[in-house]
Design an enzyme around this catalytic site. Structure first.
Site, short mmCIF file in Angstrom:
data_model
loop_
_atom_site.label_atom_id
_atom_site.label_comp_id
_atom_site.label_asym_id
_atom_site.label_seq_id
_atom_site.Cartn_x
_atom_site.Cartn_y
_atom_site.Cartn_z
N THR A 175 -10.49 1.96 -17.82
CA THR A 175 -10.12 1.35 -16.54
C THR A 175 -11.03 1.86 -15.44
OG1 THR A 175 -8.56 3.08 -15.88
CG2 THR A 175 -7.66 1.29 -17.22
N ASP A 206 0.88 -1.16 0.00
CA ASP A 206 0.00 0.00 0.00
C ASP A 206 0.92 1.22 0.00
OD1 ASP A 206 -1.59 2.19 0.61
OD2 ASP A 206 -2.72 1.18 2.19
N ASN A 224 2.84 2.49 -10.95
CA ASN A 224 1.57 2.58 -11.66
C ASN A 224 0.39 2.91 -10.74
OD1 ASN A 224 -0.55 1.65 -13.81
ND2 ASN A 224 -0.88 0.29 -12.06
N TYR A 239 -7.07 15.30 -9.73
CA TYR A 239 -6.26 14.34 -10.49
C TYR A 239 -5.25 14.99 -11.45
CZ TYR A 239 -5.06 10.42 -13.56
OH TYR A 239 -4.38 9.49 -14.29
N LYS A 265 -1.01 14.71 -11.24
CA LYS A 265 -0.09 14.16 -12.25
C LYS A 265 0.98 15.19 -12.63
CE LYS A 265 -1.53 9.94 -12.73
NZ LYS A 265 -0.67 8.80 -12.34
#
Length: 251
Positions: free
Chosen positions: A208, A58, A85, A173, A177
């Protein structure tokens, strides 16, 4: 015959991580399948088959990260390939469309709790795993780190009003990134004088769990660039940010 390469893929029990793990194992790499939930990791290794080993990891839990690194050290003594990932995109999108969700996650109204939770995995988790695994990467004669980012993290692209994702740039998000890219650049700078290569990859907009399966590319297509870069040899490049196939993404 040289020893098999040892790879660790974080968040490898589903999505792009699982596909990358499958393809690396098929190429003869020993793949440690990093998964927050060990049972899910074990299920993924059964699906992958030979060469896959479940590893409880984790990325937001320092004890879990330290224990994972210790297990790799005890069992293998080194790490040749680290594919970072593991990522989450939100905590409260629910059934909202991406457009609807963008409206409630702007700079003016984003939930700070959600920002912290997403950044904990996407930014701090990546740094934590890097710090824990770096000594093991130094033990390899041909080490590479591949951090899975996204084109939506490109500040250059998003600053252009014509960029299709420009209206959706927000602090949850996309900004996570952008921060991941900055953290990766820090790794690139730190490792310039070593043999350890560092590359950033965008898998593209894949179907996904991350985007509620709203993506336009298959998992296989989305994983291609990650796999291509992960399998580059010692003569391969470092310091790149690309999407399929070897197309440079601006910072």
């Amino acid at each position: 015959m040289p020893d098999k390469r040892i790879a660790l893929v974080t968040g490898a029990n589903q999505g792009v991580g699982l596909q990358v793990a499958k393809e690396l194992a098929a190429k003869g790499v020993t793949v440690l399948v990093g998964s927050r939930n060990f049972e899910r990791g074990e299920a993924a290794t059964r699906e992958i088959g030979a060469g896959a080993i479940a590893l409880q990891l984790d990325v937001t839990d320092r004890v879990s990260v330290a224990e994972a690194a210790e297990r790799v050290r005890k069992e293998f003594g080194r790490l040749d390939l680290l594919v970072q990932n593991a990522a989450i995109s939100n905590t409260r999108k629910g059934n909202l469309s991406l457009q609807e969700y963008a409206k409630v996650s702007r700079a003016s109204n984003a939930s700070l709790d959600e920002v912290r939770t997403v950044w904990e995995t996407n930014v701090f988790g990546v740094l934590a795993v890097y710090q824990a695994m770096l000594p093991l990467l130094h033990e390899s004669s041909d080490a590479r780190i591949v951090n899975v980012s996204s084109g939506v993290g490109s500040l250059t692209s998003n600053a252009d009003p014509a960029y299709p994702y420009h209206p959706m740039f927000g602090p949850v998000y996309p900004a996570s990134k952008a921060a991941l890219n900055a953290i990766t650049l820090a790794m690139m700078v730190e490792l310039e004088s070593t043999g350890i290569k560092v590359n950033l990859v965008s898998p593209g907009f894949t179907r996904t769990n991350l985007n509620g399966y709203a993506g336009t590319q298959s998992i296989e297509d989305g994983s291609r660039e990650v796999v291509r870069v992960a399998l580059l040899g010692p003569d391969g490049p470092t310091g790149t940010f690309t999407r399929w196939e070897n197309e440079t993404i601006p910072w």
